[in-house]
Design a protein around this motif. Structure first.
Motif, PDB file in Angstrom:
ATOM      1  N   LYS A 188      -0.491   1.347  -5.176  1.00 33.94           N
ATOM      2  CA  LYS A 188      -0.913   2.651  -5.666  1.00 33.94           C
ATOM      3  C   LYS A 188      -1.116   2.619  -7.178  1.00 33.94           C
ATOM      4  O   LYS A 188      -0.379   1.922  -7.893  1.00 33.94           O
ATOM      5  CB  LYS A 188       0.155   3.697  -5.334  1.00 33.94           C
ATOM      6  N   PRO A 189      -2.044   3.380  -7.705  1.00 31.38           N
ATOM      7  CA  PRO A 189      -2.241   3.413  -9.166  1.00 31.38           C
ATOM      8  C   PRO A 189      -0.994   3.852  -9.933  1.00 31.38           C
ATOM      9  O   PRO A 189      -0.798   3.429 -11.071  1.00 31.38           O
ATOM     10  CB  PRO A 189      -3.391   4.402  -9.342  1.00 31.38           C
ATOM     11  N   GLY A 190      -0.174   4.676  -9.316  1.00 30.74           N
ATOM     12  CA  GLY A 190       1.032   5.139  -9.994  1.00 30.74           C
ATOM     13  C   GLY A 190       2.269   4.316  -9.692  1.00 30.74           C
ATOM     14  O   GLY A 190       3.376   4.672 -10.099  1.00 30.74           O
ATOM     15  N   ALA A 191       2.096   3.183  -8.997  1.00 32.61           N
ATOM     16  CA  ALA A 191       3.243   2.392  -8.557  1.00 32.61           C
ATOM     17  C   ALA A 191       3.821   1.542  -9.687  1.00 32.61           C
ATOM     18  O   ALA A 191       3.158   1.257 -10.689  1.00 32.61           O
ATOM     19  CB  ALA A 191       2.841   1.491  -7.394  1.00 32.61           C
ATOM     20  N   ARG A 214      -4.153  -0.420 -13.457  1.00 27.56           N
ATOM     21  CA  ARG A 214      -4.324  -0.534 -12.011  1.00 27.56           C
ATOM     22  C   ARG A 214      -3.026  -0.170 -11.299  1.00 27.56           C
ATOM     23  O   ARG A 214      -3.032   0.382 -10.206  1.00 27.56           O
ATOM     24  CB  ARG A 214      -4.762  -1.964 -11.658  1.00 27.56           C
ATOM     25  N   ILE A 215      -1.890  -0.531 -11.910  1.00 26.58           N
ATOM     26  CA  ILE A 215      -0.589   0.021 -11.541  1.00 26.58           C
ATOM     27  C   ILE A 215       0.013   0.620 -12.802  1.00 26.58           C
ATOM     28  O   ILE A 215      -0.431   0.312 -13.920  1.00 26.58           O
ATOM     29  CB  ILE A 215       0.357  -1.022 -10.915  1.00 26.58           C
ATOM     30  N   ALA A 216       1.016   1.469 -12.621  1.00 28.56           N
ATOM     31  CA  ALA A 216       1.523   2.228 -13.766  1.00 28.56           C
ATOM     32  C   ALA A 216       2.355   1.389 -14.715  1.00 28.56           C
ATOM     33  O   ALA A 216       2.207   1.489 -15.944  1.00 28.56           O
ATOM     34  CB  ALA A 216       2.328   3.426 -13.275  1.00 28.56           C
ATOM     35  N   ARG A 264       0.821  -1.217   0.000  1.00 33.77           N
ATOM     36  CA  ARG A 264       0.000   0.000   0.000  1.00 33.77           C
ATOM     37  C   ARG A 264       0.854   1.266   0.000  1.00 33.77           C
ATOM     38  O   ARG A 264       0.435   2.295  -0.539  1.00 33.77           O
ATOM     39  CB  ARG A 264      -0.903   0.012   1.236  1.00 33.77           C
ATOM     40  N   SER A 265       2.030   1.216   0.611  1.00 34.53           N
ATOM     41  CA  SER A 265       2.822   2.422   0.867  1.00 34.53           C
ATOM     42  C   SER A 265       3.859   2.731  -0.200  1.00 34.53           C
ATOM     43  O   SER A 265       4.224   3.893  -0.394  1.00 34.53           O
ATOM     44  CB  SER A 265       3.544   2.290   2.224  1.00 34.53           C
ATOM     45  N   ALA A 266       4.364   1.721  -0.881  1.00 28.41           N
ATOM     46  CA  ALA A 266       5.519   1.913  -1.759  1.00 28.41           C
ATOM     47  C   ALA A 266       5.128   2.526  -3.101  1.00 28.41           C
ATOM     48  O   ALA A 266       4.090   2.203  -3.683  1.00 28.41           O
ATOM     49  CB  ALA A 266       6.230   0.593  -1.983  1.00 28.41           C
ATOM     50  N   ASP A 267       5.993   3.390  -3.593  1.00 30.54           N
ATOM     51  CA  ASP A 267       5.858   3.890  -4.963  1.00 30.54           C
ATOM     52  C   ASP A 267       6.449   2.903  -5.958  1.00 30.54           C
ATOM     53  O   ASP A 267       6.012   2.842  -7.108  1.00 30.54           O
ATOM     54  CB  ASP A 267       6.588   5.235  -5.095  1.00 30.54           C
ATOM     55  N   HIS A 268       7.455   2.171  -5.513  1.00 30.70           N
ATOM     56  CA  HIS A 268       8.136   1.194  -6.361  1.00 30.70           C
ATOM     57  C   HIS A 268       8.379  -0.055  -5.528  1.00 30.70           C
ATOM     58  O   HIS A 268       8.936   0.036  -4.429  1.00 30.70           O
ATOM     59  CB  HIS A 268       9.462   1.744  -6.878  1.00 30.70           C
ATOM     60  N   ALA A 305      -0.576  -8.800 -16.080  1.00 26.36           N
ATOM     61  CA  ALA A 305      -0.936  -8.244 -17.396  1.00 26.36           C
ATOM     62  C   ALA A 305      -2.290  -7.547 -17.330  1.00 26.36           C
ATOM     63  O   ALA A 305      -2.474  -6.462 -17.895  1.00 26.36           O
ATOM     64  CB  ALA A 305      -0.946  -9.354 -18.439  1.00 26.36           C
ATOM     65  N   GLN A 306      -3.222  -8.140 -16.624  1.00 29.24           N
ATOM     66  CA  GLN A 306      -4.553  -7.530 -16.505  1.00 29.24           C
ATOM     67  C   GLN A 306      -4.472  -6.207 -15.750  1.00 29.24           C
ATOM     68  O   GLN A 306      -5.105  -5.219 -16.138  1.00 29.24           O
ATOM     69  CB  GLN A 306      -5.499  -8.495 -15.795  1.00 29.24           C
ATOM     70  N   ALA A 307      -3.668  -6.175 -14.666  1.00 28.94           N
ATOM     71  CA  ALA A 307      -3.528  -4.942 -13.884  1.00 28.94           C
ATOM     72  C   ALA A 307      -2.845  -3.848 -14.694  1.00 28.94           C
ATOM     73  O   ALA A 307      -3.204  -2.667 -14.610  1.00 28.94           O
ATOM     74  CB  ALA A 307      -2.745  -5.222 -12.602  1.00 28.94           C
TER      75      ALA A 307
END
Length: 331
Positions: free
Chosen positions: A230-233, A257-259, A202-206, A250-252
């Protein structure tokens, strides 16, 4: 007295093969043929040892057809190609090649993270296709590395190397999840804070995966885990295929759902899930995290050293199992 017989299962550096020939009767594979399990078993039937490269499966069926086999030296740090229970029962020593690839693999993991976050592969393909005609403010705008939050799942030597690069080189906040916590001293060196897996996701950007593949880690990252991110992770896997559910990833990625993702390993490699191949927001590399010549040489020489030390009676240098000493005595 005849020399022990060794099978080298894939093409390796010729000088390493010559090193082995000074100690053993060697059957090499200079053409780098990919043997079927049956072909591998037939070639091992009269061998005392084997030099493997991480993709040859050593299991109970193969061991039953190789009665002389006493040691298998893997030219890899991972050894999920070994059935250790079967090897223990059969009295066969397994070895791996740890430590010598730590820094090189950590370098690559961070390079793959940067390529993924900054959309380097995607933008290069765009340029090569002749589609770059003008500048725009949002052209391939990616994610920052510096000052962001890095989550590492698997905090062995390679994970610690990635943590040091992120914390000390890029001012990242480093979170990690591992089967056991690091010592306070190592946490301080890595500037890393322990979190449970869900909180880290939940917390990590990468997020970078650097853990061994086991039955327990199969699909450790699936649809439910990706939904926590995160959506931008971004997600980077330099560990082993099978830790990530490639279809769910692949679906995400398709749904944003992620970047983005960066993958050096895949389920069923060298095959790659076709849905991943169709996506632009994933960086794909062919299992090359340790691929520098000095490091690959060090890995090959360590595997050779394990074979030499074992048959000299000194014992394997980097053993990974405790075989039944009475199961077989060799040919």
């Amino acid at each position: 007295m005849s020399l022990p017989r060794i099978l080298v299962t894939r093409a390796i550096f010729p000088d390493v093969v010559e090193r082995l020939r000074a100690h053993f009767e060697v059957e090499a594979n200079p053409e780098d043929a990919i043997w079927t399990p049956a072909e591998l078993a037939a070639r091992l039937a009269d061998k005392d040892g084997a030099f493997t490269t991480g993709s040859q499966r050593i299991d109970a069926a193969l061991l039953a057809s190789a009665p002389r086999l006493r040691i298998v030296a893997n030219m890899a740090v991972g050894y999920n190609n070994f059935d250790l229970d079967a090897m223990n029962a059969a009295g066969v020593q397994g070895t791996n090649a740890p430590d010598v690839l730590t820094e090189t693999t950590a370098d690559f993991g961070f390079a793959l993270l940067m390529a993924t976050a900054r959309r380097i592969t995607e933008s290069e393909h765009y340029l090569r296709a002749g589609r770059w005609t003008q500048w725009s403010y949002d052209m391939f705008a990616g994610a920052d590395i510096h000052g962001s939050t890095l989550g590492i799942i698997g905090m062995g030597r390679i994970g610690q190397g990635i943590a040091r690069r992120g914390a000390h080189g890029f001012g990242m906040q480093v979170l990690y999840h591992n089967r056991s916590r690091l010592t306070p001293e190592l946490e301080a060196q890595c500037k890393a804070t322990y979190r449970d897996k869900q909180d880290l996701l939940r917390s990590a950007d990468h997020v970078v995966l650097v853990l061994p593949y086991t039955a327990a880690s199969h699909h450790l990252i699936g649809a439910a885990e990706l939904a926590l991110m995160k959506p931008g992770a971004t997600l980077v896997n330099i560990a082993r295929g099978g830790i990530v559910d490639d279809a769910a990833l692949a679906q995400a990625l398709r749904a944003r759902r992620i970047a983005a993702a960066g993958l050096d390993v895949f389920e069923g490699e060298p095959q790659v899930h076709p849905d991943l191949l169709a996506l632009s927001n994933v960086v794909l590399t062919p299992h090359i995290a340790s691929a520098t010549e000095p490091t690959r040489r060090a890995m090959a020489n360590l595997a050779a050293d394990n074979l030499i030390a074992f048959f000299d009676g000194r014992g394997a240098l980097t053993p990974i199992n405790t075989p039944n000493a009475t199961a077989r005595q060799g040919g």
